[in-house]
Design an enzyme around this catalytic site. Structure first.
Site, PDB file in Angstrom:
ATOM      1  N   HIS B 119      -8.631  -1.507   4.061  1.00  0.00           N
ATOM      2  CA  HIS B 119      -9.004  -2.804   3.124  1.00  0.00           C
ATOM      3  C   HIS B 119      -9.427  -3.980   4.418  1.00  0.00           C
ATOM      4  O   HIS B 119      -8.489  -3.645   5.448  1.00  0.00           O
ATOM      5  CB  HIS B 119      -7.951  -3.253   2.178  1.00  0.00           C
ATOM      6  CG  HIS B 119      -8.314  -4.474   1.513  1.00  0.00           C
ATOM      7  ND1 HIS B 119      -8.301  -5.735   1.702  1.00  0.00           N
ATOM      8  CD2 HIS B 119      -8.561  -4.520  -0.042  1.00  0.00           C
ATOM      9  CE1 HIS B 119      -8.332  -6.542   0.894  1.00  0.00           C
ATOM     10  NE2 HIS B 119      -8.686  -5.764  -0.288  1.00  0.00           N
ATOM     11  N   ASP B 196      -0.086   0.317   4.695  1.00  0.00           N
ATOM     12  CA  ASP B 196      -0.417  -0.697   3.471  1.00  0.00           C
ATOM     13  C   ASP B 196      -0.358  -0.060   2.205  1.00  0.00           C
ATOM     14  O   ASP B 196      -0.932   0.965   1.965  1.00  0.00           O
ATOM     15  CB  ASP B 196      -1.926  -1.185   3.864  1.00  0.00           C
ATOM     16  CG  ASP B 196      -2.379  -1.774   2.945  1.00  0.00           C
ATOM     17  OD1 ASP B 196      -1.891  -2.130   1.595  1.00  0.00           O
ATOM     18  OD2 ASP B 196      -3.526  -2.405   2.689  1.00  0.00           O
ATOM     19  N   GLN B 199      -1.852   0.008  -2.847  1.00  0.00           N
ATOM     20  CA  GLN B 199      -2.487   0.646  -3.756  1.00  0.00           C
ATOM     21  C   GLN B 199      -1.834   1.899  -4.311  1.00  0.00           C
ATOM     22  O   GLN B 199      -1.663   2.635  -5.081  1.00  0.00           O
ATOM     23  CB  GLN B 199      -3.700   1.445  -3.478  1.00  0.00           C
ATOM     24  CG  GLN B 199      -4.799   0.135  -3.400  1.00  0.00           C
ATOM     25  CD  GLN B 199      -5.058  -0.677  -4.738  1.00  0.00           C
ATOM     26  OE1 GLN B 199      -4.630  -0.273  -5.851  1.00  0.00           O
ATOM     27  NE2 GLN B 199      -5.916  -1.881  -4.618  1.00  0.00           N
ATOM     28  N   LYS B 222      -0.349  -6.525  -8.228  1.00  0.00           N
ATOM     29  CA  LYS B 222      -1.103  -5.181  -8.226  1.00  0.00           C
ATOM     30  C   LYS B 222      -0.097  -4.187  -8.994  1.00  0.00           C
ATOM     31  O   LYS B 222      -0.489  -3.357  -9.233  1.00  0.00           O
ATOM     32  CB  LYS B 222      -1.537  -4.512  -7.224  1.00  0.00           C
ATOM     33  CG  LYS B 222      -2.608  -5.318  -6.504  1.00  0.00           C
ATOM     34  CD  LYS B 222      -3.297  -4.651  -5.365  1.00  0.00           C
ATOM     35  CE  LYS B 222      -3.992  -5.517  -4.268  1.00  0.00           C
ATOM     36  NZ  LYS B 222      -5.400  -5.673  -4.851  1.00  0.00           N
ATOM     37  N   CYS B 362     -14.063  -4.970  -0.373  1.00  0.00           N
ATOM     38  CA  CYS B 362     -13.257  -5.480   0.706  1.00  0.00           C
ATOM     39  C   CYS B 362     -12.992  -4.365   1.904  1.00  0.00           C
ATOM     40  O   CYS B 362     -12.148  -4.245   2.657  1.00  0.00           O
ATOM     41  CB  CYS B 362     -11.967  -6.125   0.643  1.00  0.00           C
ATOM     42  SG  CYS B 362     -11.999  -7.662  -0.243  1.00  0.00           S
TER      43      CYS B 362
END
Ligand SMILES: Cc1ncc(COP(=O)(O)O)c(C=O)c1O
Lengths: 142, 406
Positions: B119, B196, B199, B222, B362
């Site tokens: 991302h 990261d 997600q 999220k 993104c």
């Protein structure tokens, strides 16, 4: 709602565009890009004695950007650059939501994009071809 | 048909129960359960004062709520409280690492490795840090299915590698990376690993100790929490040696006109008034997830991914991007439809009240690498059900026809 843009006029211009081809005899060519969605339009014009004698576009993008460019060429071919400039000014004003009935009529089929003013995310798609046209006209006056 | 079980979950989400929208953009942000909204409301109605500052009871109450949220977040990912810094979102967490760690560590000629599938939020901060320090940014490629194997990563690691930053789950493909193996390779080179988790944390049990990561960034919004609260996990020994990110109130012990002594971690990294209401919401969102349980969440999201992929595969001219195996999608199905621009896909689905994302997600370098300009993405969370998937598939089936194709 969004679906109203996707009427037959629009889908037809998108799938069977009349003006989507190369134009070797063009004396003005300019690429317009909308970086947020990758719409990409190359506008080719042959301008002689202040008149748009011929024109075409190439590139790729969403149905709205493509159909809008095709309808724009329908309108401006054979017109003087001043007339084209005027139409562009009306079109951009229509997108912003302030246009009279008479002005709307002058845009012919391109007027089907009037309601796009309610969808900010798609405005850029509809005006890409027109902005590119404005830039060419400015250049041709230099 | 919606089952009683589907309904029971759906009823916890006011926005969804009060509309007929099929919401398939949960990778962008999830909808919020009523209990989370209530927790934020309760905080402001009963406990609001500036946390960490006041010497009166109400401020102590606000501080307790804020610090309890930190403890809950720490437990949730198996960290300790002083390793958790609250930020606004994953993007801010990743920037904090770039500013406070990378800028002070990188030397000219050092190398930072990211994957091409990252991302922008896990790519731009590293581009920035490299540019500032003279370090070199190297990109690990992935397969067309989005997979990056330890082997592929290993080839890029050198003695100059100092930081490796990779997502646990891709926001485009939904596939999971083998973080544990990546971390071993990276540590062998003496480099640190930034994960990261934007997600992954909402969709699977994440244990930062088991993974061995040095940093983990994720966003509350999220994972059923409000917008404006995010998390950065950093191993304590690293965090203690980092410089502050922002300067101001609440991050210092002593101030003179000459300088300041900084507060203990993690407060040193939380300058200014914090988002206590957001933290209260995050705390409740974690309760919500724990209550439902990751076993159930994974089973449900895997079932829905499978149903969606099966239905999409039946439709001519639809191309699914990513792994063939639905259980490696974590609710994310990215696709294209021949001749139909993704913006047109999203606009037509919208007219059927179906919300999907269209564009580059993104991840422009990735899409360029894959040779597509943009794609559409349907992403699910625990509140989605088979009715949603069937309505979506029905609408996708009609797309080409509605655009005038046969
Ligand atoms: C993989 C990944 N990383 C980072 C982010 C950035 O999250 P936020 O916008 O909440 O900072 C996202 C969100 O789109 C994401 O999907």
């Amino acid at each position: 709602m969004a679906s109203t843009f996707y009427n037959e006029v629009l889908t037809d211009h998108n799938i069977n565009p009349e003006h989507k081809h190369s134009l070797p005899e063009a004396n003005y060519t300019l690429e317009g890009v909308n970086p947020s969605c990758g719409d990409d339009i190359i506008l080719n014009l042959r301008i002689e004695d202040g008149i748009i004698k011929d024109g075409s576009y190439e590139g790729s993008g969403c149905a709205i950007s493509q159909a809008s460019a095709d309808m724009m060429l329908d309108l401006i071919l054979g017109k003087t650059i001043e007339e084209a400039e005027k139409l562009s000014e009306i079109f951009l004003r229509m997108i912003k939501g302030s246009v009279s009935e008479v002005e709307l009529e002058s845009l012919e089929e391109a007027s089907i994009l009037q309601d796009i003013s309610h969808m900010p995310a798609r405005v850029k798609c509809a005006v890409l071809g027109w902005h590119t046209l404005d830039e060419i006209i400015n250049k041709s006056k230099e | 048909m919606m089952t009683a079980e589907d309904k029971k979950i759906l009823e916890r989400f006011p926005l969804l129960i009060n509309s007929d929208i099929v919401y398939l953009d949960s990778a962008a942000t999830t909808q919020k359960p009523a209990e989370v909204l209530k927790a934020v409301d309760d905080y402001y109605k009963t406990s609001n004062a500036n946390p960490l500052r006041g010497l009166y009871e109400l401020s102590v109450k606000a501080t307790d709520i804020y610090e309890e949220a930190r403890k809950k977040t720490a437990d949730f990912i198996n960290a300790s409280s002083d390793e958790i810094v609250f930020t606004r979102n994953a993007t801010e967490s990743l920037n904090l690492i770039a500013y406070s760690y990378a800028l002070n560590t990188l030397k000219p000629g050092d190398e930072v490795v990211v994957s091409i599938a990252e991302h922008h939020s896990n790519m731009l901060p590293w581009q920035f840090a490299c540019k500032k320090t003279g370090a070199v940014l190297r990109y690990a490629e992935c397969t067309k299915e989005g997979l990056l194997t330890p082997n592929m990563l290993e080839k890029l690691l050198t003695d100059k590698t100092k930081i490796v930053a990779i997502a646990q789950v891709s926001n485009v493909f939904g596939c999971e990376n083998d973080i544990q193996s990546f971390v071993s390779l990276v540590h062998e080179k003496g480099a640190v690993f930034v994960c990261d988790g934007a997600q992954s944390v909402p969709h699977m049990k994440v244990d930062v100790r088991a993974l061995g990561v040095d940093f983990m960034a994720f966003s509350g919004h999220k994972m059923y929490a409000p917008m404006g609260i995010g998390v950065l996990y950093t191993k304590k020994e690293i965090l203690e040696n980092m410089d502050p990110f922002l300067y101001g109130g609440e991050m210092i012990e002593y101030v003179t006109t000459e300088g300041a002594t900084y507060a203990e971690v993690p407060h040193k990294f939380e300058a200014g008034t914090v988002n206590a209401g957001g933290a209260a919401g995050l705390s409740k969102a974690i309760d919500f997830i724990n209550d439902i349980g990751f076993d159930y969440i994974e089973k449900r999201e895997s079932y829905l991914s499978e149903l969606m992929m099966t239905e999409l595969r039946k439709i001519p001219h639809v191309n699914i991007i990513g792994d063939d195996n639905p259980s490696n999608h974590h609710g994310i199905v990215t696709f294209t439809v021949d001749d139909v621009h993704p913006h047109d896909i999203a606009a037509i689905l919208d007219s059927d009240k179906i919300a999907v994302r269209a564009g580059h997600h993104c991840a422009q370098p990735l899409l360029k690498y894959l040779g597509v300009m943009s794609t559409a993405r349907a992403s699910m969370a625990v509140y989605n059900n088979s009715d949603d998937v069937m309505r979506f598939a029905e609408s996708v089936k009609s797309l080409r026809k509605r655009l005038g194709y046969n």
